[in-house]
Design a protein around this motif. Structure first.
Motif, PDB file in Angstrom:
ATOM      1  N   ILE A  73     -24.338  48.395  18.619  1.00  0.00           N
ATOM      2  CA  ILE A  73     -25.408  47.724  17.877  1.00  0.00           C
ATOM      3  C   ILE A  73     -26.728  48.453  18.074  1.00  0.00           C
ATOM      4  CG2 ILE A  73     -26.775  45.599  17.740  1.00  0.00           C
ATOM      5  CD1 ILE A  73     -24.153  44.110  18.509  1.00  0.00           C
TER       6      ILE A  73
ATOM      7  N   VAL B  40     -29.026  50.151  15.117  1.00  0.00           N
ATOM      8  CA  VAL B  40     -30.457  49.918  14.912  1.00  0.00           C
ATOM      9  C   VAL B  40     -31.190  51.249  14.769  1.00  0.00           C
ATOM     10  CG1 VAL B  40     -32.550  49.089  16.050  1.00  0.00           C
ATOM     11  CG2 VAL B  40     -30.490  47.670  16.053  1.00  0.00           C
TER      12      VAL B  40
ATOM     13  N   VAL C 289     -28.138  43.407  11.248  1.00  0.00           N
ATOM     14  CA  VAL C 289     -28.031  43.399  12.714  1.00  0.00           C
ATOM     15  C   VAL C 289     -27.541  42.052  13.249  1.00  0.00           C
ATOM     16  CG1 VAL C 289     -29.278  43.699  14.886  1.00  0.00           C
ATOM     17  CG2 VAL C 289     -29.738  45.234  12.955  1.00  0.00           C
TER      18      VAL C 289
END
Length: 317
Positions: free
Chosen positions: A243, A247, A269
């Protein structure tokens, strides 16, 4: 009357052969694991990342998808032939066509070779680089079947790499020059860690199923019951790292320059966090009893997550 009786007898005698033939076809299709083909849609990732693509690029990616899918199905059959003994000890895998006897070993081998030849023929329609990546995938998969799957830890790393090779293959198929993009490292890093998490969850689910069947160790693998907490912890770490890389990918120049409203991509997200967190919690509750990819395809929550991420991507496009 004699002729009718003879005709009836001939039909009756031919029925078992027809039934066996139909059973072999059904067994071959089941052994090909068509439900796993959605994994190969990863070859379309470079097409989407390149943002500007043509109909020819799409058709090349489509050919790459079928080539990769046929090859993957061939390797599934090779793997099942190799794992007959351990699969018969597994509550779920014992239902696979080769392990259950629905598909003979000879028929499975013939089918695997035919699929391999068809996949190879399709590579002739694509750039040479795609064939090279496909060959690397084949060699690595055979190495996994024959050796790596019994090596503690290394088997999981190999599975994650095999997933990532699909992305690389898609790049070679359309000549997107993924290596020349600012975001390429983030794409590959995200892919590696995400698929590492899924591979770890898969091993956990297999261990849970094995324990329910009364086995202290996963048949044909090097994992035991005491490894479950470590595997889940590693899966959690890999998920969170993926993750973080995602980003960073959103902030790369390729994304900010090519999307009309890249800020909308941040909405992906929380969706990704929710999906991975839910997957990990369900795995810990022993509610995922097989491949997490297959579970995702059947799970309504996961499908809605996929729809949400698709809509966000289209809105930001």
């Amino acid at each position: 009357m004699g002729t009718r009786a003879s005709d009836h007898r001939q039909v009756t005698e031919s029925d078992p052969a027809s039934a066996r033939h139909g059973s072999s076809i059904a067994g071959a299709l089941q052994g090909m694991r068509l439900y796993q083909w959605p994994k190969n849609t990863l070859v379309f990732v470079p097409l989407l990342v390149s943002h500007a693509f043509t109909l020819e690029d799409f058709l090349d990616a489509l050919v790459a998808f079928f080539s990769f899918s046929l090859l993957a199905s061939a390797t599934y059959l090779f793997n099942d032939l190799r794992d007959i003994r351990s699969d018969r000890m597994h509550r779920i895998k014992s239902q696979r066509p080769i392990a259950s006897g629905a598909l003979s070993e000879r028929a499975a081998m013939s089918c695997a070779i035919a699929l391999l030849l068809f996949a190879s023929a399709l590579t002739l329609l694509l750039p040479h680089g795609f064939a090279v990546v496909l060959a690397i995938y084949l060699v690595t998969t055979l190495g996994y079947t024959l050796l790596f799957k019994r090596m503690l830890g290394l088997d999981i790393v190999v599975i994650a790499c095999l997933y990532t090779l699909r992305v690389v293959a898609g790049d070679e198929a359309i000549g997107a020059d993924l290596a020349g993009l600012d975001s390429s490292d983030w794409i590959l890093g995200f892919s590696c860690l995400l698929f590492l998490a899924l591979a770890l969850i898969k091993r956990c689910s297999e261990l849970f199923t094995s324990l329910l069947d009364g086995h202290e160790q996963l048949p044909g693998r090097a994992y035991r019951e005491e490894d479950i907490p470590i595997l889940l912890a590693l899966a959690t770490g890999a998920s969170m790292c993926s993750i973080a890389i995602f980003v960073r990918f959103i902030g790369s120049s390729d994304v900010t320059d090519n999307f009309s409203d890249p800020r909308l991509l941040w909405l992906m997200v929380p969706i990704l966090v929710y999906w991975l967190m839910r997957l990990l919690l369900l795995a810990n509750r022993k509610m995922i009893v097989d491949d997490p990819v297959l579970f995702t395809l059947r799970d309504a929550h996961s499908r809605w997550c996929g729809v949400g991420m698709t809509l966000v991507t289209l809105a930001a496009w």
